[in-house]
Structures are given as C-alpha cells and as structure tokens.
Design an enzyme around this catalytic site. Structure first.
Site, PDB file in Angstrom:
ATOM      1  N   GLY A 248       0.744  -1.253   0.000  1.00  0.00           N
ATOM      2  CA  GLY A 248       0.000   0.000   0.000  1.00  0.00           C
ATOM      3  C   GLY A 248       0.769   1.294   0.000  1.00  0.00           C
ATOM      4  N   GLU A 290       3.761  -6.528   1.798  1.00  0.00           N
ATOM      5  CA  GLU A 290       3.480  -6.952   0.415  1.00  0.00           C
ATOM      6  C   GLU A 290       3.424  -5.784  -0.553  1.00  0.00           C
ATOM      7  OE1 GLU A 290       0.524 -10.719   1.192  1.00  0.00           O
ATOM      8  OE2 GLU A 290      -0.303  -8.781   0.688  1.00  0.00           O
ATOM      9  N   CYS A 361     -12.353   3.450 -29.404  1.00  0.00           N
ATOM     10  CA  CYS A 361     -13.624   4.013 -29.838  1.00  0.00           C
ATOM     11  C   CYS A 361     -14.473   4.280 -28.597  1.00  0.00           C
ATOM     12  CB  CYS A 361     -14.299   3.029 -30.772  1.00  0.00           C
ATOM     13  SG  CYS A 361     -15.607   3.813 -31.674  1.00  0.00           S
TER      14      CYS A 361
HETATM   15  N1  LLP Z   1      -1.427  -7.171  -0.984  1.00  0.00           N
HETATM   16  C1  LLP Z   1      -2.729  -7.272  -1.234  1.00  0.00           C
HETATM   17  C2  LLP Z   1      -3.495  -8.290  -0.555  1.00  0.00           C
HETATM   18  C3  LLP Z   1      -3.347  -6.392  -2.136  1.00  0.00           C
HETATM   19  O1  LLP Z   1      -4.654  -6.494  -2.351  1.00  0.00           O
HETATM   20  C4  LLP Z   1      -2.580  -5.429  -2.804  1.00  0.00           C
HETATM   21  C5  LLP Z   1      -3.185  -4.509  -3.777  1.00  0.00           C
HETATM   22  C6  LLP Z   1      -1.203  -5.361  -2.535  1.00  0.00           C
HETATM   23  C7  LLP Z   1      -0.666  -6.245  -1.593  1.00  0.00           C
HETATM   24  C8  LLP Z   1      -0.281  -4.366  -3.189  1.00  0.00           C
HETATM   25  O2  LLP Z   1      -0.623  -3.067  -2.900  1.00  0.00           O
HETATM   26  P1  LLP Z   1       0.299  -1.860  -3.424  1.00  0.00           P
HETATM   27  O3  LLP Z   1       1.582  -1.897  -2.664  1.00  0.00           O
HETATM   28  O4  LLP Z   1       0.510  -2.087  -4.870  1.00  0.00           O
HETATM   29  O5  LLP Z   1      -0.509  -0.660  -3.155  1.00  0.00           O
HETATM   30  N2  LLP Z   1      -5.433  -1.487  -9.669  1.00  0.00           N
HETATM   31  C9  LLP Z   1      -5.305  -0.481  -8.637  1.00  0.00           C
HETATM   32  C10 LLP Z   1      -4.586  -1.009  -7.419  1.00  0.00           C
HETATM   33  C11 LLP Z   1      -5.269  -2.185  -6.797  1.00  0.00           C
HETATM   34  C12 LLP Z   1      -4.512  -2.696  -5.605  1.00  0.00           C
HETATM   35  C13 LLP Z   1      -5.132  -3.933  -5.090  1.00  0.00           C
HETATM   36  N3  LLP Z   1      -4.403  -4.605  -4.075  1.00  0.00           N
HETATM   37  C14 LLP Z   1      -4.579   0.736  -9.208  1.00  0.00           C
HETATM   38  O6  LLP Z   1      -4.273   0.727 -10.398  1.00  0.00           O
HETATM   39  O7  LLP Z   1      -4.347   1.698  -8.493  1.00  0.00           O
END
Ligand code: LLP
Length: 432
Positions: A248, A290, A361
């Site tokens: 996150g 993560e 489109c």
């Molecule tokens: N762990 C879990 C269980 C998650 O659901 C996620 C992201 C992460 C780790 C990694 O989070 P990060 O460090 O990347 O913030 N498609 C969206 C982002 C969706 C994130 C979903 N889960 C976007 O383009 O912003």
C-alpha cells in the site's frame, strides 16, 4: 523531476534510467512500456534493508505481482531475495516458469476455485492466504487427501479506512476480502483452522489500502492485528507466528505528490509493533509486507507517438497518441493523475493545454486531461507517461483489438525485450 531515474540530455531529450527515450522509441517502436530494472532492484533493497534493520532476519518482503507480472520480474525478485504474492494460477505459473521457488509464493484471492487450489498444492506453493470458509474447507480436504499440512495465513479485515479512493480501499469491515475482526468471524475461522488436520495456520494477514502516504494506517492495523493475536492466544492457547501487514505505500505520480520515506515508515511501524508486543506480552511475530506499486511504479514509463493534434477553438485541444486505455486504463477507471512529457522536446516550456487521449472508440479513453505540453506539439512527437510501472501492463486489455505493447527492460545501461510486442496473429490464436 518526479524520480531520479529521469533526466534531460543535451539534445533536450528525456532520458530514463540514463537512456535516451527518443532513441528507445525509434529502436523498439511505440507504444512501448519501459521498465528500469536497476530502479526495481533499488526499491526492493530499500524494503529489504529497512525490514532487516527493524526485525533482524524475522521478516519477509513479498512483491505483489498484480502490479506487474511477467517472467523477467520474477527473475529480479528471486535475485533480490523477495517473496511474491500471486492472485491467480496465471501469476503463479509465470513465476514458476521464471524459476521462482514455489515455497516463496503466497497465493491470494477472494474466490480461488478448487482447480486453483489443486494447482497450488501440486506445485507446492508455500503459503495460501485463505479468504473464506469455503476455501478453507476445500483446502483442508485436498491437503488431507495428499497427506500434507498446507501452510496458510488467514486474511482479516481490521476495519480501517485509509482515506484513499474507495475502489482500492480493501481493509474495511464491509470489504469483499477476508474475515472481519469486529464481527467475530475472524475468531470463528481461526478456531476452525486450528481444528483442521490438513492446515497449518501460520498467522494472520491484512491489507488496508493502496497509494497510502502515511504510516498511521499501518500503525493502526498493527495495533488491531496484535490485539487480535493476543485475544486468540488467551482464548485458544495459539500464538500466531506471523503477521502480514499487506502492501500500500504510495508513489509520486505528480511533482506535487509527497515523497514516501519507506525506511522511516517501516521503522516507525516496527517501533510500534515492538512496544505493543511488549505491552501485550507477545513474542515478536515474523512481520511481512506486500508492496507492489512502490516496487515497480517509478521503474516504469510508457512511450507513445502523437498521431494528430485537434483544436476546437473556444473549447479544447486534443493530442491523440497511438495507445490508450488498453495499455493504461487508470485514468478511465480511477481518474489517476500522471506526469506527461514530450520526450523529444523535454527542455521546452510547456504552456499549451490539451487532453492526451488514446485511439479507442470511446470518449472516456483519456490518458490524462488538461496536460501542459510545449506549444509546438505535433504529429510524430514522442510522449512519455511517467510512473507507469505498476498496474499498467498488468491491467492492459485487448479492447478494440489493439495489440499490447512490448515491455523493454533497461538494465545497467543496456536494453532488451522482456515481453515482445503482440502481432495480429497473436490476437486470433484462440479464435476458431
Ligand atoms: N497485498 C494485497 C493483498 C493487495 O490487495 C494489494 C493490492 C497489494 C498487496 C499491493 O498493494 P500496493 O503496494 O501495490 O498498493 N489497480 C489499482 C490497485 C489495486 C490494488 C489492489 N491490491 C490501481 O491501479 O491503483
């Protein structure tokens, strides 16, 4: 510049990872995804060294492959000593094909099918992050049939709103993911998991949101998760070995975005975890994180070629590029901000305002509205969209049957194709 892997050379061209992006566009064609492997490694090392400083050897950094998943990514993750989080057997298969060790894979997902679970068990995936009771029951039976005890984490929802945009806020009680602590469902499933022959419950997982800039949410979720761990210890004489705080951490898409000090945030959360464990008389569990976005976002850039500039006097200007929401759907989906640069005119003043749009489109096919570009922007110019390493290639689609761009890796001053550009034949290979 939003990241120190960006610079401008004497010709006024934008450079990425020290390489001239105008030359790269010429060599490989556009649209083109670039990935700076050295930056990916740097980001992994920032996490690994901060976690080591905080917890000694009792930690894991798990790259969330959903941010960008292709074989070369897993090669880097293996070399950097990272674990990986996979959300589908497709991601698992990709990792395994790259020689990534199965025992370092964490399998996520809110609705894994029995075929998914069977694949994971057959491949000896190290950890399954269980999201619901149906999954737990199925997994227990399947592991029992194989005569093994499958290592799992239970995904819990600590009930935290990270003040991020709703679509990526996943740790709230009403989430589709995991078991709520507040409602007692987390406790119920823990009891169930502890009673199961085919299951080894390693600990608890949570993920509170994405693109988060402060450590408060992580401090809060740690408090709730450790409180839960204590409660379960008292009631069931079970001490969790692991707490996974999810991903996150935010990244800079714009100059005006803050810079996230990853090490300082990790150390702050670690201090809090250590104090809380002392207060609750808990042993310090293994701590997992993560990260996805903060590992790869600033290691990515997308190059496009301008096809036409359209001016509607008194209304607005459009600059149309040779890609669009098929390779970057994030503005269309979330109104996400990006920094754009005309790569072959990077030294020129930018005071011409236009919407940079794709060629799908669909009117919503916008890469970014109201972008400041040099007045001279014209057909043939190369436009660079910065910070596209996360959730661009991985969220690309075949809408309108556009071909997916190549991914080119930049490493140690060299470049090579990590994912080749699709061909028309690729498009119809499943069509009867
Ligand atoms: N762990 C879990 C269980 C998650 O659901 C996620 C992201 C992460 C780790 C990694 O989070 P990060 O460090 O990347 O913030 N498609 C969206 C982002 C969706 C994130 C979903 N889960 C976007 O383009 O912003």
């Amino acid at each position: 510049m939003i990241c120190d892997n960006l610079s401008i050379n004497e010709q006024g061209h934008l450079c990425f990872a020290g390489q001239d992006t105008v030359e790269l566009a010429k060599q490989y064609g556009t649209p083109l995804y670039l990935m700076d492997a050295d930056r990916i490694r740097h980001n992994c090392r920032t996490y690994m060294s901060a976690m080591r400083k905080a917890y000694g050897d009792n930690f894991e950094v798990i790259y969330a492959g959903k941010a960008a998943s292709f074989k070369q990514m897993y090669r880097i993750m293996k070399e950097e000593g990272m674990c990986v989080d996979s959300v589908s057997i497709g991601e698992i298969f990709t990792a395994l094909s790259a020689g990534f060790p199965a025992e370092h894979i964490h399998f996520h997902g809110n609705n894994k099918t029995e075929q998914d679970l069977a694949f994971a068990l057959d491949q000896s995936v190290g950890t399954i992050v269980v999201d619901n009771t149906d999954e737990l029951t199925a997994l227990n039976e399947m592991a029992g049939d194989k005569g093994i005890k499958q290592n799992i984490l239970l995904r819990l929802t600590p009930g935290i709103d990270t003040h991020t945009y709703e679509a990526v806020s996943t740790g709230k009680v009403d989430s589709k993911f995991g078991f709520a602590i507040e409602t007692g469902q987390a406790e119920e499933v823990t009891k169930l998991a502890l009673s199961m022959e085919g299951i080894h419950l390693e600990g608890f997982h949570c993920h509170v949101g994405s693109q988060v800039f402060d450590s408060d949410s992580f401090v809060m979720s740690a408090t709730i998760m450790l409180g839960f761990m204590k409660d379960i210890q008292t009631k069931y004489d079970y001490t969790a070995e692991t707490i996974d705080l999810g991903g996150g951490y935010g990244v800079r898409y714009l100059e005006s975005d803050p810079t996230m000090d990853i090490e300082a945030n990790i150390l702050r959360v670690a201090d809090h975890i250590k104090t809380t464990c002392k207060e609750l008389s808990l042993p310090l569990p293994k701590i997992m994180m993560e990260p996805g976005r903060s590992i790869v976002a600033d290691a990515g850039m997308t190059l496009y070629t301008v096809g036409t500039v359209k001016e509607i006097p008194g209304y607005k200007n459009y600059v149309a590029i040779d890609g669009g929401m098929t390779d970057n759907p994030r503005y269309a989906l979330y109104e996400s901000a990006y920094t754009l640069v005309v790569a072959n005119k990077a030294g020129e003043a930018a005071d011409y305002i236009a919407d940079v749009v794709g060629r799908c489109c669909e009117s919503g096919d916008i890469i970014q509205p109201k972008v400041a570009l040099p007045k001279t922007v014209v057909k043939g110019d190369v436009i660079a969209v910065c910070t596209t390493g996360a959730y661009n290639y991985s969220m690309s689609s075949h809408y309108n049957r556009f071909l997916k761009p190549a991914v080119v890796m930049l490493e140690q001053g060299k470049s090579f194709v990590a994912v080749r550009r699709e061909t028309l034949d690729d498009l119809i290979r499943f069509d009867n």
